[in-house]
Design an enzyme around this catalytic site. Structure first.
Site, mmCIF file in Angstrom:
data_model
loop_
_atom_site.group_PDB
_atom_site.id
_atom_site.type_symbol
_atom_site.label_atom_id
_atom_site.label_comp_id
_atom_site.label_asym_id
_atom_site.label_seq_id
_atom_site.Cartn_x
_atom_site.Cartn_y
_atom_site.Cartn_z
ATOM 1 N N SER A 284 41.453 -3.516 32.531
ATOM 2 C CA SER A 284 40.351 -3.014 31.693
ATOM 3 C C SER A 284 39.458 -4.191 31.343
ATOM 4 O O SER A 284 39.849 -5.347 31.517
ATOM 5 C CB SER A 284 40.900 -2.412 30.399
ATOM 6 O OG SER A 284 41.227 -3.441 29.476
ATOM 7 N N ASP A 285 38.270 -3.918 30.847
ATOM 8 C CA ASP A 285 37.510 -5.034 30.287
ATOM 9 C C ASP A 285 38.045 -5.280 28.873
ATOM 10 O O ASP A 285 38.827 -4.498 28.326
ATOM 11 C CB ASP A 285 35.997 -4.769 30.314
ATOM 12 C CG ASP A 285 35.217 -6.089 30.262
ATOM 13 O OD1 ASP A 285 35.823 -7.137 29.965
ATOM 14 O OD2 ASP A 285 34.004 -6.091 30.522
ATOM 15 N N TRP A 286 37.603 -6.364 28.308
ATOM 16 C CA TRP A 286 38.140 -6.831 27.011
ATOM 17 C C TRP A 286 38.036 -5.725 25.938
ATOM 18 O O TRP A 286 36.945 -5.378 25.494
ATOM 19 C CB TRP A 286 37.359 -8.053 26.557
ATOM 20 C CG TRP A 286 37.803 -8.646 25.266
ATOM 21 C CD1 TRP A 286 37.683 -8.102 24.023
ATOM 22 C CD2 TRP A 286 38.447 -9.903 25.089
ATOM 23 N NE1 TRP A 286 38.201 -8.933 23.081
ATOM 24 C CE2 TRP A 286 38.674 -10.058 23.714
ATOM 25 C CE3 TRP A 286 38.842 -10.930 25.951
ATOM 26 C CZ2 TRP A 286 39.291 -11.199 23.178
ATOM 27 C CZ3 TRP A 286 39.448 -12.057 25.416
ATOM 28 C CH2 TRP A 286 39.669 -12.172 24.054
ATOM 29 N N GLY A 287 39.182 -5.182 25.578
ATOM 30 C CA GLY A 287 39.197 -4.180 24.513
ATOM 31 C C GLY A 287 38.556 -2.858 24.903
ATOM 32 O O GLY A 287 38.325 -2.000 24.040
ATOM 33 N N SER A 288 38.280 -2.657 26.180
ATOM 34 C CA SER A 288 37.504 -1.456 26.541
ATOM 35 C C SER A 288 38.330 -0.180 26.391
ATOM 36 O O SER A 288 37.760 0.904 26.291
ATOM 37 C CB SER A 288 36.929 -1.574 27.956
ATOM 38 O OG SER A 288 37.941 -1.507 28.925
#
Ligand code: BGC
Length: 755
Positions: A284-288
């Site tokens: 995932s992207d950061w915290g997505s």
């Protein structure tokens, strides 16, 4: 005989890869069969470096919890831990304390280098030199792997048409064909031929997908595009990365047509994992995963975890949702263990391929680190790539190249002596102020009389304990008088203006894309007393520079070129390197034209040749031209090229035949030079509308003064294919136009029929 031998070696090679793959699959399954559910989920959990691993063990709080997760084997990867000492320490915790001792995969953003900084990717794309781009990625991989890293979150292959978006600097610009070749080159550079070597690392194609189409270029914004644009423009570079054997994908912060990309099963499961057969993993992207709650798509954390896993996200970057919620979701039958097994197998496979499971400390050798980080080989490579990335936009009266003797030169501008901005935005492990400035670069040429003044000051500030940020002063004009006085005394003024390094990049969208602060005013004031100006631009995106394009005789686009910036620029200004770069993104005449890009559709009212002066009811602005200031593919040289004898080998093509398109290019100037010969096609009538032009080939050639060369391209049916109204990739029979020329404005065309 030769053929037999070739066939035999191909068979031996492919069967050995096949067996190696089978062995890895078996090892993965064996390991998986020993894992508890919690350990499996742990592999899907990624944390950011949360304390100094060579310091004391955390006693309480979040760091202590994460430390325990590491020691329990509940963390599969860490990011932003760099340096052999730190990486070894963190690896030790995972390997020596956990039950199965599975090593971590260590991720880092090598967007344009590690400690030694390469040009920003947009600049490198301007080289159109795939070897140089491959080299840049390979060198970044070598330097970073020596410092313990084995996975990079690059390349960013987002196609983008909106210069307001700060992250245009991270990509290859507006074109899916160039973008695809650049994507492949970067993957090959990072991953090399042998992923198990300690000098190669796993790469990531990001951000899947369509992040480059955020509405109004505003960071983290929504994306609403149709399947036509998605498949024809956005996806090709991702497909190219997958075909090149990339090991991981990262999804993106944006929602796409109402679904956050992080949970988009159409993208991640149907297209990526099924249709493209991608067998690596998706992070995932950061915290997505958590952000899907704010998007209004997930009700709560548990729901976000469910949606992300079902959508095809295999690893959770910094949301800490998988580790806390997946077990509950299994108990509630919301997701199955098969989903988890699939994700974990993908992650373990990459770890095996990297050689990590066999040797967790493969990338942890202090001697190698000391020898390679910052080594001459890497620094020299940055200079090579930097020179190739520079684009000459204007050169009237041959003001460039500068004479090497007896010239009084005034160097002016906030970025002229600056050693920070050229490092660009993603310079996370570079030391501050380590770029060679233009002043330093020009000083190497001792035959002239060089004086410098800043004109507009810079402010250095350090935001939130991060890197020192340089800003262009917007309140202080006290340097103007000195700059004007200097300009009056000299023969040539070199002005270095643009954006500071942190004005583009993540979170740095701009609603104005002209020269920030008082720079435009300074430029005009200096031009009023000495029009002999060479404007050197440093910027991370196309800028609106219409005034300069009209009034300044020479303009050099120097982007943010990294560690060797000033040397590369000086070599170009003095003609020791003849500029050969071409724009990978159109430069607008005014902000209101954005998005402006060459491969646009025709509309029902395109006008003749795009213009219908005097008429009102056609697709245009009443106060601006349709064309960009500088088009995609544009760039000048210190020599000139003439194109002639354009020819197609046939007027008909069938499914199984090809057509050779050729042209003769002659260097008609006085010096040796490189030219990027570009081939475009147009499908003027199709089941779904097609762009007015599409790049389908290019060749970089170098010619001595007076020399000619025939350049040929082979066009096949597959080059004509597109995602059509039947939602299939295919070429449709009919007429095609072919153009070959120096940039995307090329007009001369030949025609053939696909039968
Ligand atoms: C960016 C990614 C990056 C990640 C890790 C995110 O904010 O969007 O591109 O890889 O952070 O640093």
């Amino acid at each position: 005989m030769k053929f037999k031998l070739l066939f035999l070696s191909f068979f031996v090679l492919s069967s050995s890869t096949f067996f190696a793959q089978q062995t890895i699959d078996k090892k993965v399954n064996d390991l998986l069969s020993k894992m508890t559910l919690k350990e499996k989920i742990g592999q899907m959990n990624q944390y950011n470096g949360f304390w100094n691993f060579t310091g004391p063990v955390p006693k309480g709080g979040d760091s202590k919890v994460k430390y325990d997760h590491l020691a329990n084997g509940w963390v599969g990867s860490m990011l932003n831990i760099t340096g052999v000492r730190e990486v070894r320490e963190v690896q030790k915790i995972a390997v020596e304390n956990s039950r199965l001792g599975i090593p971590l995969i260590i991720g880092f953003d090598l967007i344009h280098g590690y400690k030694t900084v390469f040009p920003i990717p947009l600049a490198e794309a301007a080289s159109w030199d795939l070897e140089a781009i491959r080299l840049s990625a390979a060198m970044a991989a070598k330097e970073a792997s020596a410092a313990g890293i084995n996975w990079t979150f690059a390349p960013m292959v987002d196609i983008t048409r909106d210069a307001r978006w700060g992250r245009v600097m991270e990509g290859a610009g507006e074109d899916p064909y160039l973008g695809s070749l650049v994507a492949r080159a970067r993957v090959e550079g990072f991953q090399g031929k042998d992923l198990g070597s300690p000098f190669t690392i796993a790469a990531t194609a990001k951000h899947f997908a369509a992040y480059g189409f955020v509405e109004a270029g505003k960071e983290y914004n929504t994306v609403d595009i149709g399947l036509n644009t998605l498949h024809n423009i956005v996806l090709p570079p991702f497909k190219a990365a997958a075909d090149a054997g990339i090991k991981t994908f990262m999804n993106s912060f944006n929602d796409l047509n109402g679904i956050p990309a992080t949970a988009d099963a159409y993208l991640q499961r149907d297209i990526l994992k099924k249709e493209w057969n991608f067998d690596g993993f998706v992070v995932s992207d950061w915290g997505s995963i958590r952000e899907m709650i704010a998007h209004g798509y997930a009700e709560n954390q548990k729901h976000a975890g469910e949606l992300a896993l079902l959508g095809g996200s295999d690893m959770d970057m910094e949301s800490s949702i998988y580790i806390y919620e997946l077990e509950k979701l299994i108990q509630e039958n919301k997701v199955s263990e098969a989903h988890i097994d699939d994700a974990v197998k993908r992650i373990l496979k990459v770890k095996f391929e990297l050689g990590l499971i066999d040797d967790p400390y493969l990338y942890c050798n202090e001697e190698i680190e000391a020898k390679i980080v910052g080594s001459k080989e890497i620094v020299d490579a940055t200079l090579e790539v930097a020179k190739k990335s520079i684009v000459l936009l204007k050169n009237e009266n041959e003001i460039l190249p500068l004479r090497k003797k007896g010239v009084k030169i005034g160097l002016i501008g906030p970025l002229a002596a600056d050693k920070s901005s050229p490092l660009g935005n993603w310079r996370i492990r570079a030391d501050n102020n380590t770029a060679i400035s233009v002043l330093e670069g020009l000083k190497n040429y001792k035959g002239n009389d060089l004086s410098y003044t800043q004109g507009v000051k810079l402010i250095n500030k350090i935001p939130e304990g991060f890197h020192e940020e340089v800003q262009i002063n917007t309140t202080d004009k006290t340097g103007f008088d000195e700059a004007i006085a200097l300009a009056k005394k000299v023969e040539v003024v070199v002005m270095v203006l643009g954006e500071h390094g942190f004005q583009s990049g993540e979170g740095r969208s701009r609603s104005k894309i002209d020269l920030p602060g008082f720079q435009q005013e300074l430029l005009e004031k200096v031009a009023a007393v000495n029009p002999n100006i060479v404007l050197v631009l440093m910027n991370g995106r196309p800028l609106v520079i219409s005034w300069a394009a009209e009034h300044i005789p020479a303009i050099v686009e120097a982007w943010q070129l990294g560690t060797q910036s000033g040397n590369a620029i000086a070599q170009v200004l003095y003609g020791d390197y003849n500029p050969s770069g071409k724009l990978p993104m159109s430069f607008p005449r005014s902000l209101g034209q954005v998005p402006v890009y060459y491969n646009h559709k025709s509309t029902g009212r395109p006008g003749t040749e795009g213009e219908e002066p005097g008429s009102v009811f056609w697709s245009h602005y009443t106060d601006e031209e349709n064309s960009p200031l500088y088009p995609f593919g544009f760039g000048l040289s210190y020599t000139t090229f003439e194109y002639s004898a354009f020819n197609l080998s046939a007027t008909e093509m069938t499914k199984n035949t090809s057509i050779e398109a050729s042209i003769v290019v002659k260097n008609t100037g006085k010096v040796k030079g490189k030219e990027v010969v570009q081939l475009y096609i147009q499908d003027p009538y199709a089941s779904a509308t097609r762009p007015v032009k599409e790049l389908k080939g290019f060749k970089v050639i170098e010619l001595e003064a007076g020399e000619s060369q025939k350049v040929t391209f082979n066009l096949k049916e597959k080059d004509l294919a597109f995602y059509n109204a039947k939602q299939k990739w295919e070429a449709e029979p009919g007429t095609f136009h072919v153009f070959i020329g120096t940039d995307s404005k090329v007009k001369q065309k030949l025609t053939f029929e696909l039968k």
